[in-house]
Design a protein around this motif. Structure first.
Motif, short mmCIF file in Angstrom:
data_model
loop_
_atom_site.label_atom_id
_atom_site.label_comp_id
_atom_site.label_asym_id
_atom_site.label_seq_id
_atom_site.Cartn_x
_atom_site.Cartn_y
_atom_site.Cartn_z
N VAL A 199 -20.13 3.12 7.15
CA VAL A 199 -18.89 3.43 6.44
C VAL A 199 -17.75 2.63 7.06
N LEU A 200 -17.03 1.90 6.23
CA LEU A 200 -15.81 1.21 6.64
C LEU A 200 -14.63 2.02 6.12
N PHE A 201 -13.63 2.25 6.97
CA PHE A 201 -12.51 3.08 6.51
C PHE A 201 -11.23 2.77 7.29
N THR A 202 -10.12 3.20 6.72
CA THR A 202 -8.86 3.31 7.43
C THR A 202 -8.35 4.73 7.23
N ASP A 203 -7.33 5.10 7.99
CA ASP A 203 -6.77 6.44 7.88
C ASP A 203 -5.31 6.38 8.30
N ALA A 204 -4.67 7.54 8.42
CA ALA A 204 -3.24 7.56 8.72
C ALA A 204 -2.90 7.08 10.13
N THR A 205 -3.90 6.92 10.99
CA THR A 205 -3.63 6.36 12.33
C THR A 205 -3.69 4.83 12.32
N SER A 206 -4.21 4.24 11.24
CA SER A 206 -4.43 2.79 11.20
C SER A 206 -3.09 2.05 11.27
N GLY A 207 -3.01 1.14 12.24
CA GLY A 207 -1.77 0.41 12.45
C GLY A 207 -0.79 1.16 13.34
N VAL A 208 -1.14 2.38 13.73
CA VAL A 208 -0.28 3.19 14.62
C VAL A 208 -0.95 3.30 15.99
N THR A 209 -2.07 4.01 16.04
CA THR A 209 -2.84 4.11 17.28
C THR A 209 -4.21 3.44 17.16
N THR A 210 -4.68 3.21 15.93
CA THR A 210 -5.96 2.55 15.72
C THR A 210 -5.74 1.25 14.97
N TYR A 211 -6.76 0.37 15.02
CA TYR A 211 -6.61 -0.96 14.44
C TYR A 211 -6.30 -0.88 12.95
N ALA A 212 -5.36 -1.68 12.50
CA ALA A 212 -4.82 -1.54 11.14
C ALA A 212 -5.82 -1.84 10.04
N ALA A 213 -6.68 -2.84 10.23
CA ALA A 213 -7.47 -3.36 9.12
C ALA A 213 -8.70 -2.51 8.79
N ASN A 214 -9.34 -1.94 9.80
CA ASN A 214 -10.61 -1.26 9.55
C ASN A 214 -11.12 -0.59 10.81
N ARG A 215 -11.98 0.38 10.62
CA ARG A 215 -12.90 0.86 11.64
C ARG A 215 -14.24 1.11 10.96
N VAL A 216 -15.30 1.22 11.75
CA VAL A 216 -16.63 1.39 11.18
C VAL A 216 -17.29 2.60 11.81
N LEU A 217 -18.06 3.31 10.98
CA LEU A 217 -18.76 4.50 11.45
C LEU A 217 -20.22 4.41 11.00
N GLY A 218 -21.13 4.45 11.97
CA GLY A 218 -22.55 4.50 11.65
C GLY A 218 -22.96 5.93 11.34
N VAL A 219 -23.81 6.10 10.34
CA VAL A 219 -24.21 7.43 9.88
C VAL A 219 -25.73 7.50 9.81
#
Length: 274
Positions: A199-219
């Motif tokens: 899963v590739l996603f961003t959230d409300a922390t993106s660009g604030v405390t987490t990387y702006a463009a993306n994060r990845v989650l293995g499931v």
């Protein structure tokens, strides 16, 4: 559950997370990992020379080729290569590693383009790496969701960290779940292991405390009853969070979560993270 049992469970949960975190860091900082990349070279039908790789490189209808000078040698598939070598047509998201001294020359295909991406252990980004900041693991970010498979996989085009580049994945379905009192869902792509999901996603922390463009989650593979476990404590940075020499995919538009997922890896120090 007793307090002692709860404490023991939390300790085991934290140990498992630390094992995951250390493995992520070790792969990243491997002598030939993404921090070791020194150049991202796009090939075309005319020979080109690069300062961090031997020989002249080009691509055509028959795939990727290199012409090595006298005295230059690569090792491909364990065999020494001199003169002209033909790598052939590479599959999308596939590639070949050619060894050159203590360096590895990655020859790959990304977004329909052939690339050469040398990896040198003494790259400054790698030698200066001190680790990735992350949120402390917390069981409240482990969420059970429902797997909603599509009738047939849906070709899904997403952007990339490199402007103008696109990636296409066959999405097998989406994951529905509740988080922070919201009903949400994420489109999933196939994982690196059959049955698993990415899963590739961003959230409300993106660009604030987490990387702006993306994060990845293995499931892990969905259960027989369709349940899926999302452990956002293991939300990881992709290589583009550390270097501009990566071609990482961006999340599909529907995977921009409207909640703050304060879990997983944060903005790397290389990008100004604390």
């Amino acid at each position: 559950m007793t307090t002692e049992a709860t404490t023991t469970d939390l300790q085991a949960f934290t140990r498992d997370w630390l094992d995951w975190y250390r493995a992520q860091e070790e792969r990243l900082a491997d002598p030939h990992g993404f921090l070791a990349i020194t150049g991202l070279h796009w090939l075309h039908d005319g020979p080109q020379r690069f300062p961090d790789a031997p020989g002249s490189w080009w691509t055509d209808g028959e795939g990727v080729h290199v012409r090595l000078d006298d005295g230059e040698e690569l090792t491909v598939g364990g065999a020494p290569v001199r003169g002209t070598h033909h790598f052939g047509v590479l599959p999308e998201r596939g590639g070949v590693d050619a060894v050159w001294g203590d360096a590895v020359i990655e020859v790959a295909r990304r977004g329909g383009n052939d690339i050469v991406r040398p990896r040198h252990p003494d790259a400054p980004l790698r030698t200066a790496f001190t680790g990735t900041p992350a949120y402390a693991p917390d069981p409240r970010w482990v969420v059970t969701g429902r797997w909603l498979p599509f009738e047939t996989p849906r070709p899904t085009t997403v952007g990339a960290a490199v402007e103008g580049l696109e990636h296409v994945y066959d999405a097998p379905g989406r994951i529905a779940f509740s988080l922070e009192g919201r009903e949400l869902s994420l489109t999933a792509f196939p994982g690196h292991v059959p049955g698993r999901l990415t899963v590739l996603f961003t959230d409300a922390t993106s660009g604030v405390t987490t990387y702006a463009a993306n994060r990845v989650l293995g499931v892990e593979e969905p259960g027989a009853d369709g349940t899926v476990v999302l452990d956002f404590n293991r939300a990881a940075n992709l290589p583009c969070a550390y270097t501009d020499l990566a071609t990482c995919p961006l999340p599909p538009a529907e995977n921009r979560l409207p909640v703050a997922v304060e879990a997983g890896q944060k903005i790397p120090r290389e990008r100004g993270g604390a």
